[in-house]
Scaffold this motif. Sequence first.
Motif, PDB file in Angstrom:
ATOM      1  N   CYS A 269      -1.394   6.626   0.051  1.00  0.00           N
ATOM      2  CA  CYS A 269      -1.255   7.989   0.591  1.00  0.00           C
ATOM      3  C   CYS A 269       0.228   8.310   0.770  1.00  0.00           C
ATOM      4  O   CYS A 269       1.104   7.477   0.545  1.00  0.00           O
ATOM      5  CB  CYS A 269      -2.046   8.160   1.886  1.00  0.00           C
TER       6      CYS A 269
ATOM      7  N   CYS B 148      -2.927   4.001   8.835  1.00  0.00           N
ATOM      8  CA  CYS B 148      -4.399   3.987   8.881  1.00  0.00           C
ATOM      9  C   CYS B 148      -4.944   2.749   9.580  1.00  0.00           C
ATOM     10  O   CYS B 148      -6.123   2.710   9.943  1.00  0.00           O
ATOM     11  CB  CYS B 148      -4.965   4.068   7.469  1.00  0.00           C
TER      12      CYS B 148
ATOM     13  N   ASN C 136      -5.608   8.324   7.389  1.00  0.00           N
ATOM     14  CA  ASN C 136      -4.145   8.307   7.428  1.00  0.00           C
ATOM     15  C   ASN C 136      -3.579   9.408   8.328  1.00  0.00           C
ATOM     16  O   ASN C 136      -2.378   9.482   8.535  1.00  0.00           O
ATOM     17  CB  ASN C 136      -3.569   8.436   6.012  1.00  0.00           C
TER      18      ASN C 136
ATOM     19  N   CYS D  20       0.817  -1.219   0.000  1.00  0.00           N
ATOM     20  CA  CYS D  20       0.000   0.000   0.000  1.00  0.00           C
ATOM     21  C   CYS D  20       0.856   1.278   0.000  1.00  0.00           C
ATOM     22  O   CYS D  20       1.623   1.535   0.920  1.00  0.00           O
ATOM     23  CB  CYS D  20      -0.966   0.018   1.178  1.00  0.00           C
ATOM     24  N   ARG D  21       0.663   2.034  -1.061  1.00  0.00           N
ATOM     25  CA  ARG D  21       1.320   3.343  -1.203  1.00  0.00           C
ATOM     26  C   ARG D  21       0.302   4.356  -1.696  1.00  0.00           C
ATOM     27  O   ARG D  21       0.616   5.220  -2.507  1.00  0.00           O
ATOM     28  CB  ARG D  21       2.494   3.233  -2.192  1.00  0.00           C
TER      29      ARG D  21
ATOM     30  N   GLN E 264       3.117   6.192   2.263  1.00  0.00           N
ATOM     31  CA  GLN E 264       3.704   5.124   1.448  1.00  0.00           C
ATOM     32  C   GLN E 264       4.251   3.990   2.315  1.00  0.00           C
ATOM     33  O   GLN E 264       5.421   3.610   2.201  1.00  0.00           O
ATOM     34  CB  GLN E 264       4.786   5.694   0.525  1.00  0.00           C
ATOM     35  N   CYS E 265       3.403   3.450   3.159  1.00  0.00           N
ATOM     36  CA  CYS E 265       3.828   2.447   4.139  1.00  0.00           C
ATOM     37  C   CYS E 265       4.411   1.191   3.483  1.00  0.00           C
ATOM     38  O   CYS E 265       5.294   0.539   4.046  1.00  0.00           O
ATOM     39  CB  CYS E 265       2.653   2.037   5.015  1.00  0.00           C
TER      40      CYS E 265
HETATM   41  S1  SF4 Z   1      -1.520   5.026   5.824  1.00  0.00           S
HETATM   42 FE1  SF4 Z   1      -2.836   3.404   5.015  1.00  0.00          FE
HETATM   43  S2  SF4 Z   1      -3.444   4.157   2.993  1.00  0.00           S
HETATM   44 FE2  SF4 Z   1      -1.649   5.330   3.587  1.00  0.00          FE
HETATM   45  S3  SF4 Z   1       0.054   4.196   2.656  1.00  0.00           S
HETATM   46 FE3  SF4 Z   1      -0.166   3.517   4.803  1.00  0.00          FE
HETATM   47  S4  SF4 Z   1      -1.427   1.666   4.667  1.00  0.00           S
HETATM   48 FE4  SF4 Z   1      -1.674   2.802   2.713  1.00  0.00          FE
END
Ligand code: SF4
Length: 335
Positions: free
Chosen positions: A11, A27, A55, A8-9, A14-15
């Motif tokens: 937002c 999130c 987020n 997952c990137r 970019q975790c």
């Molecule tokens: S905060 Fe959530 S949506 Fe944003 S990059 Fe990390 S895992 Fe994805």
Amino acid sequence: MDAELQDCRLCEWQCGVDRLAGEQGVCLLGEPQVALRTLHPAPPASYTVFMAGCNLRCLHCQNWDIAQWPEGRNRVDGHLAAGELAKEALKALASSLGRGIGADRIFFSGGEATCSLPFVEEVVWQARKLDPSVRINFDTNGFMTEESLRRVLSWTTSVTFDLRAVDDEVHRALTGAPAGPVLRNARMIAEQPEKLWEFRILVVPGVNDGQIEKLSWFIAGLGTELPVCFLAFRPNFVLEHHRGAPVSLMLKAVNTARDCGLRQVAWSGRTDLLGGPRELLQASLGPVSSLSDPGARLAAAYAMRAGCLRTVRDCGHCEARLKCGVKSYRPIRCT
Ligand code: SF4
Ligand code: SF4
């Protein structure tokens, strides 16, 4: 959808986590979930879909039980099929109640709908298959990647875009995230002004009211015709005991923005709500005194009282991001 959630990137954090395998980013979301959906009269009147999770960890959040999921799961409708949601939304817009309030679009909000972008897009595709002319609004805190914003702008009719501060110190203290990506994305939206419903600036007295003039100059530099609405802060979430914005401050905000050259300025919201018994009247001393802005100091004091471990908040790179006092804060007072 799956591949994006497995690295997952979506937002700006970019975790890079695999949300479907149970890994958690800021999130804390796994699969996208709808928290609530309803016809909603606030402009633009719409069928509003509130996506669970966010987020950011804004101290002032008025939808904390939707945004700070999963702990706040008392408002989660669950996993809905995109096609079913699309059908339901179109039916609601065409209903007598929908037409009566002037609802003319599907409005994605949250939480932050960016964290659920692949699902939101699927709902949009399904809705446009049934009605190619259906309008869409995307409501955002602005903390998304440029690529995510490009995607949103390719299909949305309008965007409602939150701005809180130009100064990084204040933005971080209030939201837990840096200001830079949000300002970058605001510039990008301003290049397609027909897509901007309005910039929304929440005014928290004593915290970011010192940012009003800076934000106004920033927006005026992008275009003096860009619409701006100041929203009056109401005591909520970690700031449940902080006083609400007075009407005098909202009028001052509008006048300041006009003095900076902005031509489409308004304000809305309930004003003059009293603070609670634990209101902090001034920045507390101690570690947060290292911050230079008095509003940032005050916000940081509130955050630390709620359990934040950092003087300078940076939730995406914080060792406590999976479990911290702000994330799990439970207000006793909501307005
Ligand atoms: S905060 Fe959530 S949506 Fe944003 S990059 Fe990390 S895992 Fe994805
Ligand atoms: S403890 Fe860390 S994750 Fe929690 S609010 Fe503070 S900076 Fe953000």
